[in-house]
Motif scaffolding. Structure first.
Motif, PDB file in Angstrom:
ATOM      1  N   SER B 119       1.061  -1.778  -0.019  1.00 39.23           N
ATOM      2  CA  SER B 119       0.013   0.163   0.339  1.00 39.23           C
ATOM      3  C   SER B 119       0.496   0.969   0.173  1.00 39.23           C
ATOM      4  O   SER B 119       0.345   2.158  -0.398  1.00 39.23           O
ATOM      5  N   GLY B 120       1.945   1.312   0.263  1.00 42.39           N
ATOM      6  CA  GLY B 120       3.058   2.115  -0.018  1.00 42.39           C
ATOM      7  C   GLY B 120       3.813   2.107  -0.681  1.00 42.39           C
ATOM      8  O   GLY B 120       4.833   3.378  -0.934  1.00 42.39           O
ATOM      9  N   VAL B 121       3.373   1.446  -2.403  1.00 45.24           N
ATOM     10  CA  VAL B 121       4.673   1.179  -2.821  1.00 45.24           C
ATOM     11  C   VAL B 121       4.069   2.274  -4.324  1.00 45.24           C
ATOM     12  O   VAL B 121       2.667   2.537  -4.396  1.00 45.24           O
ATOM     13  N   PRO B 122       4.728   3.506  -4.202  1.00 48.97           N
ATOM     14  CA  PRO B 122       4.404   4.468  -5.378  1.00 48.97           C
ATOM     15  C   PRO B 122       3.701   4.349  -6.452  1.00 48.97           C
ATOM     16  O   PRO B 122       4.467   3.449  -6.788  1.00 48.97           O
ATOM     17  N   SER B 123       2.890   5.071  -6.752  1.00 48.67           N
ATOM     18  CA  SER B 123       1.974   4.776  -8.432  1.00 48.67           C
ATOM     19  C   SER B 123       2.955   4.199  -9.476  1.00 48.67           C
ATOM     20  O   SER B 123       2.923   3.422 -10.435  1.00 48.67           O
ATOM     21  N   ILE B 124       4.313   5.209  -9.397  1.00 50.55           N
ATOM     22  CA  ILE B 124       4.732   5.697 -10.596  1.00 50.55           C
ATOM     23  C   ILE B 124       5.612   3.674 -10.913  1.00 50.55           C
ATOM     24  O   ILE B 124       6.506   3.117 -11.410  1.00 50.55           O
ATOM     25  N   VAL B 125       5.803   3.154  -9.755  1.00 51.15           N
ATOM     26  CA  VAL B 125       6.905   1.903  -8.935  1.00 51.15           C
ATOM     27  C   VAL B 125       5.773   1.189  -9.939  1.00 51.15           C
ATOM     28  O   VAL B 125       5.911  -0.243 -10.611  1.00 51.15           O
TER      29      VAL B 125
ATOM     30  N   ALA C 230       8.728  12.041 -11.394  1.00 50.26           N
ATOM     31  CA  ALA C 230       9.015  13.085 -13.008  1.00 50.26           C
ATOM     32  C   ALA C 230       9.538  12.315 -14.108  1.00 50.26           C
ATOM     33  O   ALA C 230       9.095  12.261 -14.697  1.00 50.26           O
ATOM     34  N   ASN C 231      11.694  12.076 -13.201  1.00 49.56           N
ATOM     35  CA  ASN C 231      12.336  11.498 -14.500  1.00 49.56           C
ATOM     36  C   ASN C 231      11.600   9.999 -15.049  1.00 49.56           C
ATOM     37  O   ASN C 231      11.837  10.177 -15.950  1.00 49.56           O
ATOM     38  N   ILE C 232      11.484   9.002 -14.486  1.00 49.93           N
ATOM     39  CA  ILE C 232      10.555   7.820 -14.582  1.00 49.93           C
ATOM     40  C   ILE C 232       8.996   8.327 -15.417  1.00 49.93           C
ATOM     41  O   ILE C 232       9.569   7.841 -16.688  1.00 49.93           O
ATOM     42  N   ALA C 233       8.548   9.225 -14.935  1.00 52.21           N
ATOM     43  CA  ALA C 233       7.369   9.472 -15.797  1.00 52.21           C
ATOM     44  C   ALA C 233       7.592  10.331 -16.962  1.00 52.21           C
ATOM     45  O   ALA C 233       7.006   9.750 -18.396  1.00 52.21           O
ATOM     46  N   LEU C 234       8.909  11.112 -17.308  1.00 55.62           N
ATOM     47  CA  LEU C 234       9.221  11.985 -18.027  1.00 55.62           C
ATOM     48  C   LEU C 234      10.495  10.875 -19.605  1.00 55.62           C
ATOM     49  O   LEU C 234      10.449  10.542 -20.273  1.00 55.62           O
ATOM     50  N   GLU C 235      10.740  10.155 -19.075  1.00 56.96           N
ATOM     51  CA  GLU C 235      11.463   9.115 -19.494  1.00 56.96           C
ATOM     52  C   GLU C 235      11.629   8.423 -20.057  1.00 56.96           C
ATOM     53  O   GLU C 235      11.676   7.730 -20.271  1.00 56.96           O
ATOM     54  N   MET C 236      10.601   7.244 -19.261  1.00 58.74           N
ATOM     55  CA  MET C 236      10.321   5.895 -19.550  1.00 58.74           C
ATOM     56  C   MET C 236       9.764   5.223 -21.332  1.00 58.74           C
ATOM     57  O   MET C 236      10.279   4.629 -21.359  1.00 58.74           O
ATOM     58  N   ARG C 244      16.794   2.880 -19.701  1.00 60.39           N
ATOM     59  CA  ARG C 244      15.736   2.449 -19.159  1.00 60.39           C
ATOM     60  C   ARG C 244      16.520   1.836 -17.443  1.00 60.39           C
ATOM     61  O   ARG C 244      15.338   1.297 -17.316  1.00 60.39           O
ATOM     62  N   SER C 245      17.776   1.232 -17.474  1.00 63.63           N
ATOM     63  CA  SER C 245      17.503   0.082 -16.705  1.00 63.63           C
ATOM     64  C   SER C 245      17.635   1.090 -15.560  1.00 63.63           C
ATOM     65  O   SER C 245      17.659   0.640 -13.909  1.00 63.63           O
ATOM     66  N   ALA C 246      18.718   2.445 -16.011  1.00 67.46           N
ATOM     67  CA  ALA C 246      19.011   3.221 -14.862  1.00 67.46           C
ATOM     68  C   ALA C 246      17.388   3.700 -14.296  1.00 67.46           C
ATOM     69  O   ALA C 246      17.582   4.575 -13.281  1.00 67.46           O
ATOM     70  N   LEU C 247      16.510   3.984 -15.206  1.00 65.53           N
ATOM     71  CA  LEU C 247      15.529   4.321 -14.712  1.00 65.53           C
ATOM     72  C   LEU C 247      14.721   3.004 -13.339  1.00 65.53           C
ATOM     73  O   LEU C 247      14.178   4.124 -12.493  1.00 65.53           O
ATOM     74  N   PHE C 248      14.940   2.117 -13.681  1.00 60.77           N
ATOM     75  CA  PHE C 248      14.467   1.036 -12.951  1.00 60.77           C
ATOM     76  C   PHE C 248      15.348   1.652 -11.309  1.00 60.77           C
ATOM     77  O   PHE C 248      15.024   0.888 -10.881  1.00 60.77           O
ATOM     78  N   VAL C 249      16.376   1.868 -12.175  1.00 63.32           N
ATOM     79  CA  VAL C 249      17.326   2.048 -10.454  1.00 63.32           C
ATOM     80  C   VAL C 249      16.595   2.985  -9.555  1.00 63.32           C
ATOM     81  O   VAL C 249      16.769   2.920  -8.087  1.00 63.32           O
ATOM     82  N   SER C 250      16.367   3.879  -9.795  1.00 62.83           N
ATOM     83  CA  SER C 250      15.427   4.515  -9.912  1.00 62.83           C
ATOM     84  C   SER C 250      13.933   4.372  -8.981  1.00 62.83           C
ATOM     85  O   SER C 250      13.869   4.332  -7.723  1.00 62.83           O
ATOM     86  N   GLY C 251      13.098   3.741  -9.298  1.00 64.75           N
ATOM     87  CA  GLY C 251      12.304   3.103  -8.821  1.00 64.75           C
ATOM     88  C   GLY C 251      12.428   2.405  -7.728  1.00 64.75           C
ATOM     89  O   GLY C 251      11.961   2.635  -6.991  1.00 64.75           O
ATOM     90  N   LEU C 252      13.794   1.650  -8.184  1.00 70.07           N
ATOM     91  CA  LEU C 252      14.302   0.435  -7.068  1.00 70.07           C
ATOM     92  C   LEU C 252      14.275   1.207  -5.666  1.00 70.07           C
ATOM     93  O   LEU C 252      14.051   0.897  -4.924  1.00 70.07           O
ATOM     94  N   ILE C 253      15.414   2.876  -5.755  1.00 76.36           N
ATOM     95  CA  ILE C 253      15.643   3.528  -4.279  1.00 76.36           C
ATOM     96  C   ILE C 253      14.000   3.575  -4.287  1.00 76.36           C
ATOM     97  O   ILE C 253      14.090   4.256  -3.284  1.00 76.36           O
ATOM     98  N   LEU C 254      13.796   4.368  -4.630  1.00 71.60           N
ATOM     99  CA  LEU C 254      12.268   4.559  -4.552  1.00 71.60           C
ATOM    100  C   LEU C 254      11.568   3.498  -3.379  1.00 71.60           C
ATOM    101  O   LEU C 254      10.680   4.080  -2.593  1.00 71.60           O
ATOM    102  N   MET C 255      10.986   2.963  -4.326  1.00 73.96           N
ATOM    103  CA  MET C 255      10.766   1.877  -3.074  1.00 73.96           C
ATOM    104  C   MET C 255      11.618   1.346  -2.106  1.00 73.96           C
ATOM    105  O   MET C 255      10.597   0.959  -1.118  1.00 73.96           O
ATOM    106  N   GLY C 256      12.854   1.222  -1.734  1.00 77.58           N
ATOM    107  CA  GLY C 256      13.123   1.185  -0.938  1.00 77.58           C
ATOM    108  C   GLY C 256      13.486   1.718  -0.188  1.00 77.58           C
ATOM    109  O   GLY C 256      12.874   1.585   1.652  1.00 77.58           O
TER     110      GLY C 256
END
Lengths: 274, 292, 275
Positions: B119-125, C230-236, C244-256
Motif C-alpha cells: 500500500s505504500g509503493v508509489p504509483s509510478i513504481v 518525475a524522471n521516470i514518468a518523463l523518460e520511460m 531504461r535500466s537506470a530508470l528502474f534503479v531510481s524506481g528501486l531506490i523509491l521502493m526501498g
C-alpha cells in the motif's frame, strides 16, 4: 418429537433420564491459554438428566470448562486442553471426533443473547437446514416445537419473519435456547444465561431452564448462588488456587449448601469471600 | 495525573489558551479556503465545458475539441478489469486473514506486512512493474488489460483492509454460537459472516474504485494514451486522469477541456466518497471482537 | 476451502515480492555494467552518454518531501485538533468530510490546478514559476489529509477518562491538549507523519506538472527541480537499454525508501489493530 428428525432417531434422547450413570465425565482435564492455566486437573462426573451448576468466583475457569465440553476450544488460538472427556462412549478430545456431530449433541447458550441477524424463523431454520433437514414442513414443525418448549411460540407466531433483533433481551435469550433445542441435543451448556437480562426476563429464563430438567442434561455456569440453589440438582464449586482454577467440591444441592465438606465451600456459601 | 498538571503550567495564562484557539481556527479556515479555491476554480471553469456532447463525443484535434466519450468508456473498462481481478483476490485474502488465521500466526503476519508495504509503493513504481510484467513479459502490450491489472495490484491492500474491518466488526459471539450449533465454517462464512461484513466490503470497493479512477502515473505506461474508442480489452485506452494530464502538459490550448474533464473526475470522486461514507455509517455492529 | 483461501492470500502477499523481483531484474544490466556508485558520482544525468547521476533528482525528491512534510504536519495535526476539541459537532463533521474529499482528489487534478493557478502566481513573485516551492505547496495539500486523518483517529482513541481527569484538575483546553492528549496520542501522530512522508516521496503527477523538471540540485526554493518519480514518468516512454535500466534503479531506490518507512511505521504503530 423423535421421528421428526431422521438423523437423530438413533440418539439416546428417548432412553435418556438415566441419572444413575454420568452423561459427561472428565478425567484430569486441564486447559491452558499459552503457558497460563485456566483450570487444572478437573475430575467431574455430570449426571444425566439433571441440572448441574458450576459456581465460583470470576476467572476460575468455569466458562473455559464449558467450552472444552463441545470442543469450542478448537476455535481459540493458542489454547491447549489435556486430560480426557467421555460423553457416553465418545472420546470428546480425540482428534478424530466429528465436532459437528458432537456440537449437535451438546448445545450451548452464551451469556449475552446473540440471535443471528436473520429473521426469527431463519434463526432456527438455518442451522436445521445446515444439518440436513430440507423438508419445509418438517422444519416448520421443529421450529414450532422448539419455540413452544421455550414459551416463545405464542409471543412470536405472528411475526416469525420479523428480525430476531427486534425481540426483547429475554425473548432473544429464549430464542437462542430454542435454536439449540431445535437441533434436539442431549445436553445443554449454559454460560451465565441469565446474567445479561433484567430481573423479570431472568426469572422467566430460569423457570424455563428448570422446566427442561430430566429432558436434557444441563450444565449451568452461574454467579448467582440463590439461583443455583433454586434450579440445580448438583453443584460443583471452582476456586482459584495458585493462579489456576481447581474443582474444590461437588455434591448435591443439599450437601453443598447444608453440609459442605471444604472450608472454602463453606466460606463461599456463607458469603464470606463471595 | 501529576504529569499533566506539571506539563500544563504555561497554560495557566489565559492568553496562550486564546492564542492556540485562534491558531487552530485559522488553520481550519485556511484549509477550507484553499479547498474552496481549488473546487471553485474547477467548478467555475469546468462547468461551461460540460454538455451531453462533451460526455459522449470522441476527442478531436488532440482533445481541444470534441468530447471525452471514448475516454470514459476506457476508464470504465479499466475499472472493470481492475475490480474483477482484485475483488475475488481481496475478499479471499480478507476472509483468510480474519477468519482462518490467528492474530499471532506467522504466515498471516507476513501477508499483512507485505500488504502494508504494497500500500505504500508509489504509483509510478506500479507503473514500471505493470509495464514490464503485464505489458512486456505477459505480452499484453499497452492495453486496457495491462492497465486494469496494474491497478488491481494497487487497490488490493485497500480492499483487503476494509473487508477485514468488515469481518472484524461481526461480533465474536456469532462465530461461537454458530460453532456450538455444529455449523461448518463454510456455512457460517456464507450465511452469517459474509452478509454481516457486506458494508465493510462495499466501503473497500468504493474506496478502491476511487483510488483506481484517480490514478494516472501507473496507467501512462500500461494502458497508454490512445484516445480512440476501444474495441477490445487488448486495445490501448486513455483513462480520464491521463487525458487531463495530456491536455494540460502536452496540448497548448487544452486547458478548457482539461477543466471539463477534471470536473467530471472530481464529481465522480465526490459521489464515490459520499457513497462510502453513507455505507460506512451503516456499519452498525458494535465492534470489539475478542476470542477470550 | 482453507487451502484455496491460503493460496489466494499467498498470491496477495507475494505481489510485493514479484514487484521487487521485476524491479531488481530490470536494474541488473546497468548495475552489472557500471555498479551502484556512478548513480551518485557521475558528473551529470545524461543516460544516452552513460552518465547516470541521480543525485540532483534524489535531492529534488528529498527537498520537496521534506518541505511539504514540515508544512503539512503542523497543519494536519492542528486540523485534527480542530475536529476533536474546538469545532462544534456539526462543523467538525463537515470539516472531516472536507478533509476526506481533499484526500480523494486525484493527484493529476492537484497538478493541473497547480499548473494553471499556483505556478503563474509564483512566477509573478519570483520567475520562472515552476519550482521547488510550487511542488512543496501542492504536495502539502496532498499529504495534509493523511496526517489530519491519522491524527484525528489517534486523538479519538485517547481515553475520555484522561480528558475528564484533566478537566477535573482545572486544566485549560490547550493545557489538556498539550499535556495529556499529545503524549497519549504520540505514536499515532508519528505513524501519520511517516505515512505522509511515504506519500510525498512517491508522488509523481502533481510534482511532474508544477516543478519544471530541470535536472539540477536546487539552490533556492524558486529553482525548478526534477524528482526521481518525475524522471521516470518523463523518460520511460523512450528509454532503451541501459537508460531504461537506470530508470528502474531510481524506481528501486523509491521502493526501498518507502518500504523502510512502512516497516518503521509498523514497528511503532500501537498493536491494537491486529488483535
Amino acid at each position: 418429537m423423535t421421528t421428526l428428525y431422521p438423523k437423530f432417531e438413533t440418539s439416546p434422547t428417548s432412553q435418556h433420564p438415566d441419572s444413575s450413570s454420568p452423561f459427561i465425565c472428565t478425567e484430569q482435564l486441564s486447559l491452558y491459554y499459552g503457558p497460563q492455566p485456566a483450570f487444572e486437573q478437573v475430575n467431574l462426573a455430570i449426571p444425566a438428566g439433571q441440572i448441574t451448576s458450576l459456581v465460583g468466583p470470576s476467572g476460575c475457569g468455569k466458562s473455559s470448562f464449558l467450552t472444552c465440553l463441545n470442543r469450542l476450544t478448537d476455535l481459540i488460538s493458542n489454547c491447549r486442553v489435556t486430560g480426557r472427556i467421555r460423553l457416553g462412549n465418545l472420546d470428546v478430545l480425540d482428534a478424530k471426533t466429528d465436532t459437528t456431530a458432537l456440537r449437535r449433541r451438546v448445545g450451548m447458550i452464551l451469556q449475552k443473547p446473540n440471535p443471528f441477524p436473520l429473521s426469527i424463523w431463519r434463526n432456527l431454520a438455518f442451522p436445521l437446514r445446515e444439518h440436513g433437514v430440507r423438508d419445509r414442513a418438517q422444519i416448520d414443525e421443529i421450529v414450532e416445537t422448539a419455540l413452544q418448549d421455550v414459551g416463545l411460540w405464542d409471543e412470536v407466531k405472528d411475526r416469525l419473519k420479523a428480525p430476531a433483533q427486534s425481540l426483547s433481551g429475554g425473548q432473544q435469550q429464549r430464542l437462542c435456547i430454542a435454536r439449540a433445542l431445535a437441533l434436539q441435543p442431549e445436553a445443554l451448556l449454559m454460560d451465565e444465561p441469565c446474567s445479561a437480562l433484567d430481573p423479570i426476563s431472568s426469572g422467566i429464563v430460569e423457570d424455563l431452564i428448570a422446566g427442561l430438567r430430566s429432558r436434557y442434561t444441563i450444565l449451568v455456569v452461574t454467579h448467582n448462588l440463590a439461583q443455583a440453589r433454586r434450579i440445580a440438582d448438583n453443584v460443583a464449586l471452582f476456586w482459584l488456587q495458585q493462579n489456576s482454577g481447581r474443582l474444590i467440591e461437588t455434591g448435591s444441592v443439599q450437601e453443598i449448601f447444608e453440609a459442605p465438606k471444604s472450608s472454602i465451600t463453606a466460606a463461599y456459601i456463607n458469603g464470606v469471600r463471595g | 495525573m501529576a504529569k499533566p498538571l506539571q506539563r500544563s503550567s504555561p497554560s495557566r495564562s489565559p492568553w496562550l489558551d486564546r492564542l492556540s484557539a485562534f491558531g487552530v481556527w485559522s488553520v481550519a479556515l485556511i484549509i477550507t479556503a484553499i479547498f474552496a479555491w481549488i473546487m471553485g476554480d474547477i467548478l467555475w471553469r469546468g462547468a461551461g465545458q460540460i454538455s451531453w456532447d462533451f460526455l459522449t463525443l470522441p476527442p478531436q484535434n488532440a482533445g481541444r475539441d470534441g468530447g471525452i466519450g471514448p475516454i470514459l468508456v476506457s476508464t470504465g473498462l479499466i475499472l472493470v478489469v481492475c475490480l474483477s481481478v482484485s475483488l475475488p483476490l481481496g475478499l479471499g485474502t480478507a476472509v483468510f486473514l480474519s477468519e482462518f488465521t490467528a492474530a499471532d500466526n506467522g504466515f498471516g503476519r507476513l501477508v499483512r506486512r507485505s500488504l502494508d508495504i504494497l500500500s505504500g509503493v508509489p504509483s509510478i513504481v506500479f507503473g514500471l512493474f505493470g509495464y514490464t510484467f503485464f505489458a512486456q513479459t505477459l505480452g499484453l502490450g499497452f492495453s486496457i488489460l495491462s492497465g486494469g491489472l496494474t491497478l488491481a495490484c494497487m487497490v488490493l491492500p485497500i480492499l483487503i483492509r476494509s473487508a477485514e474491518e468488515g469481518f472484524r466488526a461481526v461480533p465474536a459471539d456469532y462465530r461461537l454460537s454458530a460453532a456450538s450449533l455444529g455449523l461448518s465454517r463454510t456455512a457460517t462464512l456464507w450465511h452469517l459472516l459474509l452478509p454481516a461484513a457486506v458494508p465493510g466490503i462495499v466501503v473497500g470497493l468504493v474506496l478502491g474504485i476511487g483510488r483506481a479512477i484517480a490514478e494516472t502515473a501507473a496507467l501512462i505506461f500500461t494502458s497508454g494514451y490512445v484516445d480512440r474508442m476501444p474495441t477490445s480489452l487488448l486495445d490501448s485506452g486513455r483513462a480520464l486522469s491521463v487525458h487531463i494530464f495530456d491536455l494540460s502538459m502536452n496540448v497548448p490550448g487544452g486547458d478548457a477541456p482539461a477543466y471539463g474533464s477534471a470536473l467530471v473526475l472530481v464529481v465522480l470522486l465526490i459521489l464515490l466518497n459520499g457513497a462510502a461514507n453513507w455505507i460506512g455509517r451503516r456499519l452498525s455492529f458494535q465492534s470489539g471482537f475478542h476470542w477470550r | 476451502m482453507v487451502w484455496s483461501l491460503q493460496a489466494i492470500a499467498a498470491i496477495a502477499g507475494a505481489l510485493v515480492l514479484l514487484i521487487a523481483a521485476f524491479l531488481i531484474g530490470e536494474t541488473l544490466p546497468v548495475l552489472q555494467k557500471v555498479g551502484f556508485l556512478p548513480f551518485f558520482t557521475d558528473p551529470a544525468w545524461n543516460p544516452t552518454e552513460a552518465l547516470y547521476n541521480l543525485a540532483p533528482m534524489l535531492w529534488g525528491t528529498l527537498f520537496a518531501a521534506a518541505g511539504s512534510v514540515l508544512l503539512a504536519t503542523p497543519l494536519g495535526i492542528l486540523s485534527a485538533m480542530f475536529c476533536q476539541y474546538y469545532a462544534p459537532a456539526g462543523i467538525a463533521l463537515l470539516y472531516r468530510r472536507l478533509i476526506e474529499l481533499l484526500a480523494g482528489i486525484p493527484s493529476v487534478v492537484y497538478g493541473f490546478w497547480g499548473l494553471v493557478t499556483l505556478v503563474p502566481l509564483i512566477g509573478r513573485l519570483h520567475p520562472p514559476g515552476p519550482s521547488l516551492l510550487a511542488g512543496m505547496l501542492i504536495l502539502t495539500m496532498m499529504i495534509l489529509p493523511t496526517v489530519a486523518l491519522t491524527a484525528d483517529a489517534s486523538f479519538a482513541k485517547v481515553p475520555p477518562a484522561y480528558l475528564q481527569g484533566a478537566a477535573s484538575l482545572g486544566l485549560s483546553r490547550w493545557g489538556t491538549i498539550w499535556g495529556v492528549v499529545i503524549p497519549a496520542a504520540k505514536s499515532g501522530l508519528l505513524t501519520g507523519v511517516i505515512l505522509e512522508t511515504g506519500r510525498a516521496l512517491g508522488e509523481t503527477m502533481a510534482i511532474l506538472m508544477v516543478c519544471g523538471n530541470v535536472v539540477q540540485t536546487p539552490q533556492s526554493i524558486f529553482d525548478p527541480i526534477r524528482t526521481l518519480t518525475a524522471n521516470i514518468a518523463l523518460e520511460m516512454a523512450y528509454a532503451l537499454g541501459d537508460h531504461r535500466s537506470a530508470l528502474f534503479v531510481s524506481g528501486l531506490i523509491l521502493m526501498g525508501l518507502v518500504t523502510a518507512l512502512v516497516i518503521v511505521a509498523d514497528a511503532i504503530a500501537p498493536e491494537e489493530n491486529h488483535g
